[in-house]
Enzyme design. Sequence first.
Site, short mmCIF file in Angstrom:
data_model
loop_
_atom_site.label_atom_id
_atom_site.label_comp_id
_atom_site.label_asym_id
_atom_site.label_seq_id
_atom_site.Cartn_x
_atom_site.Cartn_y
_atom_site.Cartn_z
N PHE A 13 49.30 -32.71 13.56
CA PHE A 13 49.04 -33.14 14.94
C PHE A 13 49.56 -34.57 15.13
O PHE A 13 49.83 -35.28 14.16
CB PHE A 13 47.55 -33.03 15.23
CG PHE A 13 47.16 -33.35 16.65
CD1 PHE A 13 47.67 -32.60 17.70
CD2 PHE A 13 46.29 -34.38 16.94
CE1 PHE A 13 47.32 -32.89 19.01
CE2 PHE A 13 45.92 -34.68 18.24
CZ PHE A 13 46.45 -33.93 19.28
N ASN A 23 48.40 -37.44 15.76
CA ASN A 23 47.76 -38.64 15.21
C ASN A 23 47.65 -38.61 13.69
O ASN A 23 47.03 -39.50 13.10
CB ASN A 23 46.37 -38.83 15.82
CG ASN A 23 45.40 -37.70 15.49
OD1 ASN A 23 45.77 -36.73 14.82
ND2 ASN A 23 44.17 -37.82 15.94
N LYS A 24 48.25 -37.61 13.06
CA LYS A 24 48.12 -37.48 11.62
C LYS A 24 49.12 -38.38 10.88
O LYS A 24 50.04 -38.95 11.46
CB LYS A 24 48.31 -36.02 11.20
CG LYS A 24 47.23 -35.08 11.75
CD LYS A 24 45.85 -35.49 11.28
CE LYS A 24 44.78 -34.45 11.59
NZ LYS A 24 44.42 -34.38 13.02
N ASN A 25 48.92 -38.50 9.54
CA ASN A 25 49.78 -39.37 8.73
C ASN A 25 51.25 -38.96 8.78
O ASN A 25 52.14 -39.79 8.66
CB ASN A 25 49.30 -39.39 7.28
CG ASN A 25 47.97 -40.09 7.12
OD1 ASN A 25 47.06 -39.92 7.94
ND2 ASN A 25 47.83 -40.88 6.08
#
Length: 398
Positions: free
Chosen positions: A181, A183-185
């Site tokens: 997604f 906002n993930k790393n």
Amino acid sequence: MDWKVALSDITLGPEERTAVNRVMESGWISMGPEIEQFEYEFADYLRVDFAVAVSSGTTALHLALAAAEIGAGDEVILPSLTFVATANAVIYQGAVPVFADVGDLSDWNLSLASIEKKLSSKTRAIIAVHYGGFPCMMDQLRELAATYNLKIIEDAAHAPGAVYQDRKLGTWGDVGCFSFFSNKNMTTAEGGMVVTDNPEIARRVRLLRSHGMTTLTWDRHKGHSFSYDVVETGFNYRMDEIRAAIGRVQLAKLEENNEKRKWITRKMRQLISDIDGVFVPFSDNLIESSSCHIFPIFLEDKDIRPLVMASMRNSGIQTSIHYPPVHRFSVFSSSDRAPRKDLRFTELIAEREITLPLFPGMTDYQMELVIEKLKLSLSAARRSMDQYTSAMLTPSGA
């Protein structure tokens, strides 16, 4: 809103644009060679036998449970301190989510003692969520699972690149699930990955992600087949070529960005260490093994949290809560057989946690601004609460 410091920020550059253009120019944008290469590179990075790209982290969890043959009436133990998708995936299979507590106020991952309390004759699996990218004690969890013949599914949405005892998270359980997604790393906008060393689980995940069809459009395009059979009721959980191309670039950047996250986490923990009434979960010596996905803090005084978050927002600092506990949601509260007293630490954390900004591109100025505004917001909130208490104690007409 035009934030001075946003909660998270996507690291995208010319490499991602080049990758997208490559796919666009190829004329093939549905599931094909980019996905095959992304799966190979992700599996190689984790040192796991199989990786299957899917449309989201949620679909990764659903397919993992389906491939592990978790079904109607089965019970799956998982934390309530997680995103609702973890529990929803259990419901999709007709199974029952059973919520266990976290370790304590410094360890926000599943408690083995709490898991054992929740075991029943219907328990079939445990979902281990690596909160914030900090690893669960997977060796002990595997011993417990082996004792009771349970499957382990790792929800590693926060934890790409994180390790436990020199082994990547997502590779300890029977199946590992990742989210890409925004906002993930590492991100593909939307997307996910299922990983496993079990060839039968990998086969079923590949089958179920695309309608249970025995051949895919890409296979037929290559001339390997002209028709197909449908052997199971599957889903449309496919990733596309554009997302896979972005994912390959993001995977190549993951280690460097995770190192930046670790440096920022250490710096933020130093800056916050002298603030009374606030502490950060997980010990400093776990940072090196973590992917440092988010920066959660714990307020000793739960009553000031709304005031602190409002003040931070007014100062241009975005904050959030990770997470409203799943067992409190209306859709789960009526069916949850776990009394809240069994989720003591989850309840305490849920009322007091605030997530501060953390992303690889944070500057020293942004870090210092976040902590400065946190201190000011805490002071203002405490003054406001003191004034309210004083007013309530003052006799009417005094």
